[in-house]
Design a protein around this motif. Sequence first.
Motif, PDB file in Angstrom:
ATOM      1  N   ASP A  70       0.791  -1.229   0.000  1.00 29.22           N
ATOM      2  CA  ASP A  70       0.000   0.000   0.000  1.00 29.22           C
ATOM      3  C   ASP A  70       0.826   1.285   0.000  1.00 29.22           C
ATOM      4  OD1 ASP A  70       1.036  -0.184   2.552  1.00 29.22           O
ATOM      5  OD2 ASP A  70      -0.898  -0.040   3.575  1.00 29.22           O
ATOM      6  N   SER A  71       2.112   1.198  -0.185  1.00 26.75           N
ATOM      7  CA  SER A  71       2.955   2.393  -0.192  1.00 26.75           C
ATOM      8  C   SER A  71       2.549   3.322  -1.333  1.00 26.75           C
ATOM      9  CB  SER A  71       4.421   1.990  -0.372  1.00 26.75           C
ATOM     10  OG  SER A  71       5.188   3.064  -0.867  1.00 26.75           O
ATOM     11  N   PRO A  72       2.386   4.624  -1.064  1.00 24.40           N
ATOM     12  CA  PRO A  72       2.051   5.543  -2.153  1.00 24.40           C
ATOM     13  C   PRO A  72       3.126   5.590  -3.238  1.00 24.40           C
ATOM     14  CG  PRO A  72       2.389   6.750  -0.094  1.00 24.40           C
ATOM     15  CD  PRO A  72       2.448   5.297   0.230  1.00 24.40           C
ATOM     16  N   GLU A 128      13.408  15.755  -0.463  1.00 24.33           N
ATOM     17  CA  GLU A 128      13.197  16.439   0.816  1.00 24.33           C
ATOM     18  C   GLU A 128      12.670  15.418   1.811  1.00 24.33           C
ATOM     19  OE1 GLU A 128      14.067  19.486   1.599  1.00 24.33           O
ATOM     20  OE2 GLU A 128      14.746  19.896  -0.432  1.00 24.33           O
ATOM     21  N   PRO A 129      13.324  15.096   2.881  1.00 23.09           N
ATOM     22  CA  PRO A 129      14.657  15.579   3.218  1.00 23.09           C
ATOM     23  C   PRO A 129      15.692  15.011   2.245  1.00 23.09           C
ATOM     24  CG  PRO A 129      14.002  13.842   4.748  1.00 23.09           C
ATOM     25  CD  PRO A 129      12.827  14.121   3.863  1.00 23.09           C
ATOM     26  N   PRO A 130      16.705  15.780   1.942  1.00 22.97           N
ATOM     27  CA  PRO A 130      17.676  15.351   0.927  1.00 22.97           C
ATOM     28  C   PRO A 130      18.484  14.129   1.362  1.00 22.97           C
ATOM     29  CG  PRO A 130      18.371  17.412   1.943  1.00 22.97           C
ATOM     30  CD  PRO A 130      17.013  17.092   2.496  1.00 22.97           C
ATOM     31  N   GLY A 149       7.243  13.084  -6.723  1.00 23.85           N
ATOM     32  CA  GLY A 149       6.005  13.046  -5.972  1.00 23.85           C
ATOM     33  C   GLY A 149       6.205  13.532  -4.559  1.00 23.85           C
ATOM     34  N   ALA A 150       5.074  13.781  -3.890  1.00 27.98           N
ATOM     35  CA  ALA A 150       5.072  14.193  -2.491  1.00 27.98           C
ATOM     36  C   ALA A 150       4.148  13.243  -1.740  1.00 27.98           C
ATOM     37  CB  ALA A 150       4.614  15.640  -2.364  1.00 27.98           C
ATOM     38  N   PRO A 151       4.663  12.067  -1.352  1.00 24.55           N
ATOM     39  CA  PRO A 151       3.809  11.029  -0.774  1.00 24.55           C
ATOM     40  C   PRO A 151       3.302  11.331   0.633  1.00 24.55           C
ATOM     41  CG  PRO A 151       6.088  10.342  -0.725  1.00 24.55           C
ATOM     42  CD  PRO A 151       6.050  11.635  -1.481  1.00 24.55           C
ATOM     43  N   LYS A 155       7.765  15.504   2.700  1.00 22.25           N
ATOM     44  CA  LYS A 155       8.587  14.544   1.963  1.00 22.25           C
ATOM     45  C   LYS A 155       8.316  14.700   0.473  1.00 22.25           C
ATOM     46  CE  LYS A 155      10.197  10.274   3.252  1.00 22.25           C
ATOM     47  NZ  LYS A 155      10.136   8.881   3.661  1.00 22.25           N
ATOM     48  N   VAL A 156       9.393  14.906  -0.281  1.00 16.32           N
ATOM     49  CA  VAL A 156       9.338  14.943  -1.742  1.00 16.32           C
ATOM     50  C   VAL A 156      10.338  13.914  -2.224  1.00 16.32           C
ATOM     51  CG1 VAL A 156       9.733  16.344  -3.814  1.00 16.32           C
ATOM     52  CG2 VAL A 156       8.703  17.390  -1.774  1.00 16.32           C
TER      53      VAL A 156
END
Length: 170
Positions: A70-72, A128-130, A149-151, A155-156
């Motif tokens: 189920d992880s985005p 992000e975080p790098p 993406g930004a799940p 977090k990016v």
Amino acid sequence: MPQSPEFVDLREAAEPVLGAVLAQNARVEHHTSPLDPARLRALVDASRLALATPDGAAFVIAFDEAGAYDSPNFLWFRERLNRFLYIDRIVVASELRGRGMARALYDRAFEAAAAAGLGQVVCEVNREPPNPGSDAFHAALGFAEIGRGAPSPGKVVRYLSRPVTGEGPT
């Protein structure tokens, strides 16, 4: 040439190995995600590939496109690609870094993908975080960005892919 490291299948691993995997994951969960014993067991059971060193100091968990996960980030790939192996996490203890352990785990992932007839190996790396070390490592392995993406809040991620055979993106 260094000897290839030994790995155990996490489906068959003893509890001390699973405990060490949980401890390693906890050290880097800001880059991966938290795991508890039940979640680890569920991930391992649903995975295509789940390997660790005998002491649990390094491990990989990966899913094919049909995995019950189920992880985005995984779902992002599933919506866009066919026949892939998704690297959910590769974690290597700090004292083992720089010794080729992550590369050996990726080699095993590529072998598993090839044996299953999967065309590419995919993963995400935090923007992000790098995570500049992971960025450089994946670039050296021939991964290329195929999306972002930004799940979750704060977090990016960069979505990466590499064909099972050859170098560069699909």
